[in-house]
Design an enzyme around this catalytic site. Structure first.
Site, PDB file in Angstrom:
ATOM      1  N   GLN A 135      32.534  48.655  37.275  1.00 55.44           N
ATOM      2  CA  GLN A 135      32.552  49.909  38.052  1.00 55.44           C
ATOM      3  C   GLN A 135      31.426  49.853  39.087  1.00 55.44           C
ATOM      4  O   GLN A 135      30.281  49.530  38.753  1.00 55.44           O
ATOM      5  CB  GLN A 135      32.344  51.123  37.130  1.00 55.44           C
ATOM      6  CG  GLN A 135      32.473  52.457  37.875  1.00 55.44           C
ATOM      7  CD  GLN A 135      32.378  53.678  36.959  1.00 55.44           C
ATOM      8  OE1 GLN A 135      31.974  53.574  35.795  1.00 55.44           O
ATOM      9  NE2 GLN A 135      32.749  54.842  37.470  1.00 55.44           N
ATOM     10  N   ASP A 178      42.418  51.883  49.273  1.00 57.02           N
ATOM     11  CA  ASP A 178      41.138  51.191  49.046  1.00 57.02           C
ATOM     12  C   ASP A 178      40.751  50.443  50.315  1.00 57.02           C
ATOM     13  O   ASP A 178      41.577  49.746  50.912  1.00 57.02           O
ATOM     14  CB  ASP A 178      41.273  50.224  47.858  1.00 57.02           C
ATOM     15  CG  ASP A 178      39.918  49.718  47.372  1.00 57.02           C
ATOM     16  OD1 ASP A 178      39.168  49.147  48.186  1.00 57.02           O
ATOM     17  OD2 ASP A 178      39.621  49.892  46.185  1.00 57.02           O
ATOM     18  N   ILE A 179      39.488  50.588  50.701  1.00 55.10           N
ATOM     19  CA  ILE A 179      39.021  50.002  51.958  1.00 55.10           C
ATOM     20  C   ILE A 179      38.935  48.462  51.872  1.00 55.10           C
ATOM     21  O   ILE A 179      38.966  47.782  52.902  1.00 55.10           O
ATOM     22  CB  ILE A 179      37.660  50.631  52.340  1.00 55.10           C
ATOM     23  CG1 ILE A 179      37.398  50.549  53.821  1.00 55.10           C
ATOM     24  CG2 ILE A 179      36.530  50.042  51.538  1.00 55.10           C
ATOM     25  CD1 ILE A 179      36.230  51.415  54.274  1.00 55.10           C
ATOM     26  N   HIS A 227      37.810  56.718  39.042  1.00 60.53           N
ATOM     27  CA  HIS A 227      38.988  56.435  39.875  1.00 60.53           C
ATOM     28  C   HIS A 227      39.894  55.461  39.137  1.00 60.53           C
ATOM     29  O   HIS A 227      39.439  54.642  38.343  1.00 60.53           O
ATOM     30  CB  HIS A 227      38.579  55.836  41.222  1.00 60.53           C
ATOM     31  CG  HIS A 227      37.598  54.722  41.116  1.00 60.53           C
ATOM     32  ND1 HIS A 227      36.254  54.946  40.907  1.00 60.53           N
ATOM     33  CD2 HIS A 227      37.750  53.381  41.164  1.00 60.53           C
ATOM     34  CE1 HIS A 227      35.619  53.779  40.838  1.00 60.53           C
ATOM     35  NE2 HIS A 227      36.514  52.815  40.969  1.00 60.53           N
ATOM     36  N   PHE A 228      41.171  55.579  39.444  1.00 61.33           N
ATOM     37  CA  PHE A 228      42.153  54.592  39.005  1.00 61.33           C
ATOM     38  C   PHE A 228      42.538  53.751  40.213  1.00 61.33           C
ATOM     39  O   PHE A 228      42.882  54.286  41.262  1.00 61.33           O
ATOM     40  CB  PHE A 228      43.424  55.271  38.465  1.00 61.33           C
ATOM     41  CG  PHE A 228      43.287  55.758  37.054  1.00 61.33           C
ATOM     42  CD1 PHE A 228      42.702  56.982  36.789  1.00 61.33           C
ATOM     43  CD2 PHE A 228      43.751  54.996  35.990  1.00 61.33           C
ATOM     44  CE1 PHE A 228      42.564  57.448  35.486  1.00 61.33           C
ATOM     45  CE2 PHE A 228      43.612  55.453  34.683  1.00 61.33           C
ATOM     46  CZ  PHE A 228      43.026  56.676  34.427  1.00 61.33           C
ATOM     47  N   HIS A 229      42.470  52.445  40.037  1.00 62.13           N
ATOM     48  CA  HIS A 229      43.045  51.548  41.031  1.00 62.13           C
ATOM     49  C   HIS A 229      44.541  51.460  40.754  1.00 62.13           C
ATOM     50  O   HIS A 229      44.949  51.232  39.603  1.00 62.13           O
ATOM     51  CB  HIS A 229      42.475  50.134  40.891  1.00 62.13           C
ATOM     52  CG  HIS A 229      41.013  50.022  41.169  1.00 62.13           C
ATOM     53  ND1 HIS A 229      40.532  49.578  42.371  1.00 62.13           N
ATOM     54  CD2 HIS A 229      39.930  50.278  40.397  1.00 62.13           C
ATOM     55  CE1 HIS A 229      39.205  49.547  42.329  1.00 62.13           C
ATOM     56  NE2 HIS A 229      38.811  49.967  41.143  1.00 62.13           N
TER      57      HIS A 229
HETATM   58  P1  5GP Z   1      35.187  49.980  41.272  1.00 72.82           P
HETATM   59  O1  5GP Z   1      34.510  48.669  41.587  1.00 72.82           O
HETATM   60  O2  5GP Z   1      34.158  51.071  41.041  1.00 72.82           O
HETATM   61  O3  5GP Z   1      36.193  49.916  40.177  1.00 72.82           O
HETATM   62  O4  5GP Z   1      36.017  50.345  42.568  1.00 72.82           O
HETATM   63  C1  5GP Z   1      35.484  50.941  43.691  1.00 72.82           C
HETATM   64  C2  5GP Z   1      36.465  50.715  44.809  1.00 72.82           C
HETATM   65  O5  5GP Z   1      36.141  51.608  45.855  1.00 72.82           O
HETATM   66  C3  5GP Z   1      36.423  49.302  45.410  1.00 72.82           C
HETATM   67  O6  5GP Z   1      37.698  48.695  45.278  1.00 72.82           O
HETATM   68  C4  5GP Z   1      36.022  49.530  46.857  1.00 72.82           C
HETATM   69  O7  5GP Z   1      36.707  48.675  47.746  1.00 72.82           O
HETATM   70  C5  5GP Z   1      36.392  50.974  47.080  1.00 72.82           C
HETATM   71  N1  5GP Z   1      35.567  51.644  48.058  1.00 72.82           N
HETATM   72  C6  5GP Z   1      34.204  51.652  48.114  1.00 72.82           C
HETATM   73  N2  5GP Z   1      33.772  52.401  49.141  1.00 72.82           N
HETATM   74  C7  5GP Z   1      34.888  52.895  49.737  1.00 72.82           C
HETATM   75  C8  5GP Z   1      35.087  53.762  50.868  1.00 72.82           C
HETATM   76  O8  5GP Z   1      34.165  54.226  51.525  1.00 72.82           O
HETATM   77  N3  5GP Z   1      36.381  54.055  51.192  1.00 72.82           N
HETATM   78  C9  5GP Z   1      37.438  53.563  50.476  1.00 72.82           C
HETATM   79  N4  5GP Z   1      38.656  53.916  50.876  1.00 72.82           N
HETATM   80  N5  5GP Z   1      37.287  52.754  49.408  1.00 72.82           N
HETATM   81  C10 5GP Z   1      36.024  52.430  49.051  1.00 72.82           C
END
Ligand code: 5GP
Ligand code: ZN
Length: 135
Positions: free
Chosen positions: A92, A29-30, A98-100
């Site tokens: 989200q 995760d970035i 995706h799974f964290h």
């Molecule tokens: P959500 O908030 O949808 O559960 O998680 C999305 C995740 O994707 C976030 O933790 C965010 O940091 C990560 N993320 C968003 N854009 C990118 C990207 O371009 N590259 C990577 N590696 N992670 C990303």
């Protein structure tokens, strides 16, 4: 379709990959919540938990389990949270499921945003009955 994670699958968007196979990819995760925070996604685009093919979900879950175990071993994590958010109300932000995989450490500062409180047992029974009826 304008999907960041489809861009990561294709390689159009760079990522730090941990693992990949024919069905899933795991990458860092970035914006990590903890050291080693990774994401596991299916190669094919599904929006969320309601949309994904159950067999693809099972494969992604298996990969997430492997990543969780490897992170625990390699980074000496004390625990791990697997988080899957479906829908904006559930935080989200990227609408490719995706799974964290979030390694946890005794001294980390992650606080999951929920406030447990005791429930009325009659409410629990009523909710369970409604959910059961929809399965
Ligand atoms: P959500 O908030 O949808 O559960 O998680 C999305 C995740 O994707 C976030 O933790 C965010 O940091 C990560 N993320 C968003 N854009 C990118 C990207 O371009 N590259 C990577 N590696 N992670 C990303
Ligand atoms: Zn996508």
């Amino acid at each position: 379709m304008d999907c960041i994670f489809c861009g990561i699958v294709s390689g159009a968007i760079p990522s730090t990959r941990i693992y990949e196979d024919e069905g899933a990819i795991a990458f860092m995760d970035i914006n990590p919540g903890t050291r080693g925070h990774a994401l596991v996604i299916p190669r094919s685009h599904f929006r969320d938990i309601h949309d994904i093919d159950p067999e693809v979900l099972a494969h992604v879950a298996k990969v997430a389990q492997r990543v969780a175990g490897a992170a625990r071993t390699a980074l000496a994590a004390d625990g791990v949270n697997l988080v899957q958010s479906s829908g904006a109300a559930a935080f989200q932000s990227v609408f490719h499921i995706h799974f964290h995989v979030i390694p946890r450490y005794e001294d980390d500062d992650v606080r999951l945003p929920w406030c447990p409180r005791p429930a009325d047992p009659a409410d629990l029974r009523a909710q369970a009955e409604k959910i059961r009826g929809a399965m």
